[in-house]
Design an enzyme around this catalytic site. Structure first.
Site, short mmCIF file in Angstrom:
data_model
loop_
_atom_site.label_atom_id
_atom_site.label_comp_id
_atom_site.label_asym_id
_atom_site.label_seq_id
_atom_site.Cartn_x
_atom_site.Cartn_y
_atom_site.Cartn_z
CB CYS A 24 -0.96 0.08 1.17
SG CYS A 24 -2.15 -1.25 1.20
NE ARG A 79 4.58 1.81 0.39
CZ ARG A 79 5.49 1.58 1.31
NH1 ARG A 79 6.76 1.75 1.04
NH2 ARG A 79 5.15 1.18 2.51
CD1 TRP A 93 0.65 -6.55 -2.54
CD2 TRP A 93 0.28 -6.94 -0.37
NE1 TRP A 93 1.08 -7.82 -2.26
CE2 TRP A 93 0.86 -8.08 -0.95
CE3 TRP A 93 -0.04 -6.97 0.98
CZ2 TRP A 93 1.13 -9.24 -0.21
CZ3 TRP A 93 0.22 -8.10 1.72
CH2 TRP A 93 0.81 -9.23 1.12
CG ASN A 112 1.05 0.61 4.32
OD1 ASN A 112 0.83 -0.58 4.18
ND2 ASN A 112 2.27 1.11 4.34
N GLY A 113 -1.47 -1.08 6.36
CA GLY A 113 -1.29 -1.82 7.61
C GLY A 113 -2.48 -2.72 7.85
CD GLU A 173 17.90 -13.58 -4.91
OE1 GLU A 173 17.26 -14.03 -3.95
OE2 GLU A 173 17.61 -12.52 -5.48
CE LYS A 204 14.87 -11.77 -7.67
NZ LYS A 204 15.28 -11.68 -6.34
CD GLU A 235 10.94 -12.40 -6.17
OE1 GLU A 235 10.68 -11.77 -5.15
OE2 GLU A 235 12.01 -12.22 -6.81
CG HIS A 243 19.63 -36.86 0.66
ND1 HIS A 243 19.91 -38.13 1.13
CD2 HIS A 243 20.82 -36.20 0.64
CE1 HIS A 243 21.21 -38.22 1.39
NE2 HIS A 243 21.78 -37.06 1.10
CE LYS A 274 12.42 -3.11 -4.41
NZ LYS A 274 13.01 -4.43 -4.64
C1 G6P Z 1 9.47 -8.65 -0.51
C2 G6P Z 1 10.14 -8.31 -1.83
C3 G6P Z 1 11.47 -9.06 -1.93
C4 G6P Z 1 12.35 -8.74 -0.74
C5 G6P Z 1 11.64 -9.03 0.59
C6 G6P Z 1 12.41 -8.47 1.77
O1 G6P Z 1 9.07 -9.98 -0.51
O2 G6P Z 1 9.29 -8.66 -2.91
O3 G6P Z 1 12.13 -8.66 -3.11
O4 G6P Z 1 13.52 -9.50 -0.80
O5 G6P Z 1 10.35 -8.40 0.59
O6 G6P Z 1 12.43 -7.08 1.67
P1 G6P Z 1 13.51 -6.15 2.33
O7 G6P Z 1 13.12 -4.76 1.92
O8 G6P Z 1 13.37 -6.33 3.83
O9 G6P Z 1 14.85 -6.54 1.85
#
Ligand code: G6P
Length: 610
Positions: A2, A27, A74, A100-101, A483, A487, A490, A506, A605
């Site tokens: 948000c 956001r 969001w 937001n919250g 990672e 990626k 996502e 395993h 994000k």
């Molecule tokens: C969300 C984002 C990720 C990020 C994670 C942690 O899930 O989509 O890209 O790695 O939050 O965010 P931060 O700002 O704490 O690194």
């Protein structure tokens, strides 16, 4: 998670807040809404979907008015429908709230308000705020007092902005747990979730802290605590400029941010390496050498991509500084009964500095007496302000929802912290110099790998229609496998899993056939020979292998169907290079699949709810 932006001043507010809102779309982008106060009262417009949908609906006919606010959502409570889009209004249609919250006691409050005759029009938790404020404001309380009175009744987290027709030039904002700032212009002021929304107009901001309310008018603003006592707050000058938060000709922010990594890594290192001493200069730790020597255990806590860099930090810290180190998901740490004391250093890693779980984990650690540090990108963010000290990443704004340049800067910052801790202990000056020199060379090596983007794009072509991908790596490159898989899933919605290469036997080995591409992160490092055997195991079962290898490699390359070479560096720094082809691979696959790379579905994000 948000985004909120509000304006009060002499200009027409609607266009300004919509323009600012677009910079907050990272956001959340489930729905968008706008409220304006003007001579005929309160005008509210909302639409499900992205801000562009709302704009299309308004078709250039923006409501007039000098006080306005907008929200991009969001969804937490209630589906992303028009009715659930913010702003939410009271029964009389004179008060508008953006939030937001999460209001945790919304259910009970809603029942009580309904009994008192209030009519609800949405399924959101936020709407209770509009009705609570209505009750108090209607009895004559000022908007500021009514908001304070309403907030006394709610449990949960909020960053809110509120407008009322009875105080047409006022925006009231309040914060507990979700970021919010007041931005100060000349004869006009703003409220926003973060500074990017207002940078085109002002760089002077006041960050609100939890439990604070701001009453903002065109020529003044007052910050009060919940007991209505006025507070003096420092004004911060925001350094980031507008150009750095714009796409600058790239098709996507994600690609821009991937390609910016030579510079972002350089910025993380800037002014911090002491080559002669084989040491580093970290000005923001706020811990003396004595304090650092007392540390006998480190816990690194984070979420998402930041959690992956934390795993790399664990390996570094134990190898070079010989300090027992653990990595915890912030969301788990905060709800366990973690064993930490004043000899424990708890390091929170967060790009945004606002992730609710990471923030809560650090607060819990602090409460238990631990020293806390933040490795944070966003200057002035909540985590950055609450920890005892830290290392700013200085990677520049990261807008693409999938984190890329923050990840490599986090690894670099962890290497700096490891050097600091190690040199105070058993790490020799010679070893220190070796790491410092390797760090100094990184930006150039990063650029070298990124120049291979066309090669990666060709490999991506062959994976566009795959349904699953397995990523494997060992040692420092096991977190890189995690990672790489994150990626891909996502942004392309392809199922992907990261695994320690040897663990494949395993379980995941059962999945391997010619339809399961396997990405091996296999640079020549201490575990390289072991990984060659793992590649053999995959090939023996008909798997397709894509390998990230060191330049001149023959072992894994001989077996791989496709490979990307990276230059040699110290083992601990290989993740900074080996992750780059994986970021590009995910990017090109997602683009070819027609996915919205910068705003993948269901993600945000900055996750400011738990
Ligand atoms: C969300 C984002 C990720 C990020 C994670 C942690 O899930 O989509 O890209 O790695 O939050 O965010 P931060 O700002 O704490 O690194």
């Amino acid at each position: 998670m948000c985004g909120i932006v509000a304006y009060t001043g002499p200009r027409q507010g609607a266009a300004l807040v919509l323009e600012g809102l677009k910079r907050l779309e990272y956001r959340g982008y489930d729905s968008a809404g706008l409220a304006v106060v003007n001579d005929s009262g309160l005008e509210v417009h909302k639409a499900p979907g992205k801000i562009a949908v709302l704009e299309k609906r308004l078709a250039g006919h923006l409501p007039e008015g000098h006080t306005a606010m907008a929200h991009t959502r969001w969804a937490t409570h209630g589906a992303p429908t028009e009715a659930n889009a913010h702003p939410h209004t009271d029964c009389g249609g004179t008060i508008a709230v953006t939030h937001n919250g999460i209001i945790e006691n919304a259910g009970a409050l809603r029942t009580a308000l309904t009994k008192r005759g209030h009519v609800f029009r949405s399924e959101t938790d936020t709407e209770v705020l509009a009705h609570l404020i209505e009750e108090l404001h209607g009895k004559g309380a000022s908007l500021g007092d009514a908001v304070a009175g309403a907030l006394h009744q709610v449990e949960g987290t909020y960053g809110i902005a509120v407008l009322s027709t009875r105080e047409p030039d006022t925006v009231v904002a309040a914060r507990k747990g979700s970021p919010l700032l007041v931005a100060i212009g000349t004869g006009e002021n703003w409220v926003a979730s973060d500074a990017s929304a207002v940078l085109a107009h002002t760089r002077s901001v006041v960050y609100l802290d939890d439990g604070e309310i701001a009453v903002v008018r065109p020529h003044d603003y007052h910050i009060l605590d919940l007991a209505a006592v006025e507070k003096e707050k420092a004004v911060t000058h925001v350094e980031w400029d507008l150009a750095t938060i714009e796409r600058g000709g790239y098709q996507h922010f994600m690609l821009k941010e991937i390609l910016e990594q030579p510079e972002s890594v350089r910025n993380t290192l800037r002014g911090r390496l002491l080559e002669e001493e084989g040491a580093v200069r970290l000005g923001g730790l706020n811990l003396s050498d004595d304090d650092l020597l007392k540390i006998d255990r480190i816990v690194i806590t984070a979420c998402g991509t930041s959690w992956h860099s934390a795993l790399i930090g664990e390996y570094m810290m134990e190898e070079l500084a010989r300090i027992p180190t653990e990595v915890e998901y912030a969301s788990e740490f905060r709800y366990r009964n973690p064993i930490v004391d004043e000899r424990t250093l708890v390091v929170g890693i967060s790009q945004s500095g606002e992730t609710a779980d990471t923030l809560a984990a650090l607060r819990e650690a602090k409460r238990r007496g631990a020293r806390t540090l933040g490795l944070v990108n966003v200057v002035g963010s909540t985590i950055a302000r609450e920890v005892d000290g830290g290392i700013y990443l200085h990677a520049g704004p990261e807008i693409g929802v999938a984190s890329t340049k923050a990840f490599t800067s986090q690894i670099v910052a962890l290497a700096l912290l490891t050097l600091q801790m190690g040199r105070l202990r058993s790490l020799s000056i010679l070893q220190g110099r070796e790491v410092v020199r390797a760090l100094a060379r990184l930006p150039e090596l990063v650029a070298h790998v990124l120049a291979k983007a066309p090669e990666v794009e060709q490999i991506a072509e062959r994976l566009v229609r795959t349904a699953n991908v397995l990523y494997l790596g060992r040692g420092y490159n096991f977190p890189v496998a995690l990672e790489g898989a994150l990626k891909l899933k996502e942004i392309s919605y392809i199922h992907a899993e990261g695994y320690p290469a040897a663990e494949m036997k395993h379980g995941p080995i059962a999945l391997i056939d010619e339809l399961m591409p396997v990405v091996f992160v296999a640079p020549r490092d201490a575990v390289y020979q072991k990984v060659v055997s793992n590649v053999e195991e995959v090939k023996a079962r008909g798997g397709r292998v894509i390998a990230i290898v060191t330049e001149g490699d023959t072992g894994v390359s001989r077996l791989a169907d496709h490979k990307v070479e990276i230059p040699e560096t110290l083992d601990l720094l290989t993740p900074v290079l080996s992750v780059l082809p994986l970021q590009l691979l995910a990017y090109y696959i997602a683009v070819r699949r027609g996915c919205n790379v910068d705003q993948p579905r269901n993600l945000a994000k900055s996750v400011t709810v738990e």
